[in-house]
Design a protein around this motif. Structure first.
Motif, PDB file in Angstrom:
ATOM      1  N   ARG A 156     -12.809   0.333  -7.329  1.00 49.38           N
ATOM      2  CA  ARG A 156     -11.456  -0.263  -6.802  1.00 49.38           C
ATOM      3  C   ARG A 156     -11.574  -0.629  -5.257  1.00 49.38           C
ATOM      4  O   ARG A 156     -10.452  -0.915  -4.613  1.00 49.38           O
ATOM      5  N   GLY A 157     -12.418  -0.277  -4.515  1.00 51.84           N
ATOM      6  CA  GLY A 157     -12.795  -0.496  -3.249  1.00 51.84           C
ATOM      7  C   GLY A 157     -12.051   0.206  -2.226  1.00 51.84           C
ATOM      8  O   GLY A 157     -11.534  -0.283  -1.120  1.00 51.84           O
ATOM      9  N   ARG A 158     -11.359   1.148  -2.660  1.00 50.71           N
ATOM     10  CA  ARG A 158     -10.848   2.337  -1.850  1.00 50.71           C
ATOM     11  C   ARG A 158     -11.516   3.152  -1.058  1.00 50.71           C
ATOM     12  O   ARG A 158     -12.476   3.435  -1.186  1.00 50.71           O
ATOM     13  N   CYS A 190       0.884  -1.209  -0.081  1.00 51.40           N
ATOM     14  CA  CYS A 190      -0.004   0.161   0.089  1.00 51.40           C
ATOM     15  C   CYS A 190       1.030   1.204   0.122  1.00 51.40           C
ATOM     16  O   CYS A 190       0.507   2.359  -0.439  1.00 51.40           O
ATOM     17  N   LYS A 191       2.114   1.205   0.455  1.00 51.09           N
ATOM     18  CA  LYS A 191       3.015   2.219   0.774  1.00 51.09           C
ATOM     19  C   LYS A 191       3.698   2.591  -0.724  1.00 51.09           C
ATOM     20  O   LYS A 191       4.381   3.480  -0.632  1.00 51.09           O
ATOM     21  N   LEU A 192       3.827   1.585  -1.502  1.00 51.06           N
ATOM     22  CA  LEU A 192       4.598   1.729  -2.533  1.00 51.06           C
ATOM     23  C   LEU A 192       4.111   2.911  -3.588  1.00 51.06           C
ATOM     24  O   LEU A 192       2.890   3.376  -3.486  1.00 51.06           O
ATOM     25  N   ASN A 193       4.988   3.627  -4.475  1.00 53.70           N
ATOM     26  CA  ASN A 193       4.914   4.621  -5.325  1.00 53.70           C
ATOM     27  C   ASN A 193       4.435   4.073  -6.610  1.00 53.70           C
ATOM     28  O   ASN A 193       5.464   3.673  -7.462  1.00 53.70           O
ATOM     29  N   TYR A 194       3.068   4.107  -6.869  1.00 54.88           N
ATOM     30  CA  TYR A 194       2.675   3.504  -8.160  1.00 54.88           C
ATOM     31  C   TYR A 194       2.709   4.529  -9.295  1.00 54.88           C
ATOM     32  O   TYR A 194       2.298   4.242 -10.315  1.00 54.88           O
ATOM     33  N   ARG A 242       0.090  -7.961  -8.677  1.00 47.62           N
ATOM     34  CA  ARG A 242      -0.605  -8.568 -10.037  1.00 47.62           C
ATOM     35  C   ARG A 242      -1.098  -9.819  -9.558  1.00 47.62           C
ATOM     36  O   ARG A 242      -0.744 -10.574  -8.699  1.00 47.62           O
ATOM     37  N   SER A 243      -2.569 -10.292 -10.004  1.00 44.73           N
ATOM     38  CA  SER A 243      -3.275 -11.382  -9.766  1.00 44.73           C
ATOM     39  C   SER A 243      -2.500 -12.772 -10.233  1.00 44.73           C
ATOM     40  O   SER A 243      -1.383 -12.477 -11.495  1.00 44.73           O
ATOM     41  N   SER A 244      -3.092 -13.758 -10.295  1.00 46.79           N
ATOM     42  CA  SER A 244      -2.657 -14.826 -10.681  1.00 46.79           C
ATOM     43  C   SER A 244      -3.404 -15.186 -12.071  1.00 46.79           C
ATOM     44  O   SER A 244      -2.746 -16.044 -12.794  1.00 46.79           O
ATOM     45  N   GLU A 245      -4.275 -14.385 -12.600  1.00 45.93           N
ATOM     46  CA  GLU A 245      -4.829 -14.430 -13.860  1.00 45.93           C
ATOM     47  C   GLU A 245      -4.044 -13.796 -14.865  1.00 45.93           C
ATOM     48  O   GLU A 245      -3.131 -12.978 -14.619  1.00 45.93           O
ATOM     49  N   VAL A 246      -4.151 -14.219 -16.156  1.00 44.60           N
ATOM     50  CA  VAL A 246      -3.654 -13.507 -17.216  1.00 44.60           C
ATOM     51  C   VAL A 246      -4.969 -13.189 -18.190  1.00 44.60           C
ATOM     52  O   VAL A 246      -5.941 -13.704 -18.348  1.00 44.60           O
ATOM     53  N   PRO A 271      -0.563  -9.621 -18.323  1.00 43.43           N
ATOM     54  CA  PRO A 271      -0.659  -9.797 -16.618  1.00 43.43           C
ATOM     55  C   PRO A 271      -2.169  -9.178 -16.128  1.00 43.43           C
ATOM     56  O   PRO A 271      -2.592  -8.243 -16.998  1.00 43.43           O
ATOM     57  N   VAL A 272      -2.613  -9.445 -15.301  1.00 39.37           N
ATOM     58  CA  VAL A 272      -3.945  -8.869 -14.672  1.00 39.37           C
ATOM     59  C   VAL A 272      -3.515  -8.185 -13.275  1.00 39.37           C
ATOM     60  O   VAL A 272      -3.181  -8.788 -12.527  1.00 39.37           O
ATOM     61  N   TYR A 273      -3.743  -6.980 -13.232  1.00 38.45           N
ATOM     62  CA  TYR A 273      -3.365  -6.174 -11.914  1.00 38.45           C
ATOM     63  C   TYR A 273      -4.663  -6.162 -10.950  1.00 38.45           C
ATOM     64  O   TYR A 273      -5.826  -5.787 -11.647  1.00 38.45           O
ATOM     65  N   ASP A 274      -4.233  -6.561  -9.697  1.00 32.02           N
ATOM     66  CA  ASP A 274      -5.610  -6.350  -8.667  1.00 32.02           C
ATOM     67  C   ASP A 274      -5.342  -5.201  -7.938  1.00 32.02           C
ATOM     68  O   ASP A 274      -4.462  -5.034  -7.014  1.00 32.02           O
ATOM     69  N   TYR A 275      -6.040  -4.168  -8.316  1.00 27.18           N
ATOM     70  CA  TYR A 275      -5.926  -2.800  -7.403  1.00 27.18           C
ATOM     71  C   TYR A 275      -6.369  -2.826  -6.073  1.00 27.18           C
ATOM     72  O   TYR A 275      -5.897  -2.090  -5.230  1.00 27.18           O
TER      73      TYR A 275
END
Length: 209
Positions: free
Chosen positions: A148-150, A53-57, A93-97, A84-88
């Motif tokens: 995105r559930g934030r 959560c603290k990373l600079n995206y 990154r999720s396990s899906e593609v 890749p599929v990203y999970d916000y």
């Protein structure tokens, strides 16, 4: 394969995704493929959720551009990719593609594709979406909270600590690399029609070579 690679960049909430979708609507289903730069955020399985959560995206280093470049070259060569599929919500990154087949037009959209020189070399056409900061933050709040559930607090904190300063340091300067600058993104109907017509002519020219 004769295909056209288009890069669309702009600040978070600028309307670049909407622009890409509006362009896609002007073509047949098999003519355009959309690729989100966000899908290529680096995987961080080594970090717990609190640290992710603290990373600079919003910094160029947050993206696995090497993988994106490899995938674009494969698509240009006529080979399909597993994007890749990203999970916000999970900040990872999720396990899906997402399986993506080659197409005449490949559109890469995100905040920073025009900030990466090696990516710019692959783009046949570079577009920057320019939208007022007030409009962008309002759109970002609505999107991140609803889709995105934030929490509202987390969105505002992230905007102040990374989104705004990184926009000023990297996103806005990447506008210099654009071939065309479009105000208001997906809401700019005349610009979309002009772009669609130009892209169609570029496809026809490529097919004649």
């Amino acid at each position: 394969m004769n295909n056209l690679i288009i890069g669309i960049a702009g600040g978070s909430g600028s309307g670049k995704t909407t622009l890409a979708l509006r362009l896609k609507e002007r073509f047949g289903e098999d003519e355009v493929r959309l690729i989100s730069h966000d899908s290529y955020y680096k995987r961080h399985d080594e970090l717990p959720f609190e640290e992710r959560c603290k990373l600079n995206y919003d910094h160029p280093d947050a993206f696995d551009n090497d993988l994106l470049i490899e995938h674009l070259r494969e698509l240009k060569a006529g080979s399909a990719i597993d994007c890749p599929v990203y999970d916000y919500a999970d900040h990872n990154r999720s396990s899906e593609v997402q399986h993506i087949e080659p197409a005449p037009v490949l559109i890469v959209e995100g905040i920073l594709p025009l900030a990466e020189p090696e990516l710019c070399k692959l783009f046949d056409y570079k577009i920057y979406v320019d939208t007022d900061a007030d409009e962008r933050i309002l759109r970002r709040i609505l999107r991140d909270v609803k889709e995105r559930g934030r929490s509202l607090d987390s969105v505002i904190t992230q905007y102040r600590t990374t989104v705004k300063p990184m926009h000023e340091a990297f996103v806005e300067p990447s506008k210099r690399n654009a071939d065309i600058i479009i105000p208001n993104g997906g809401e700019n109907g005349p610009a979309i029609e002009m772009l669609a017509h130009h892209i169609r002519s570029l496809i026809q020219k490529a097919n004649m070579q």
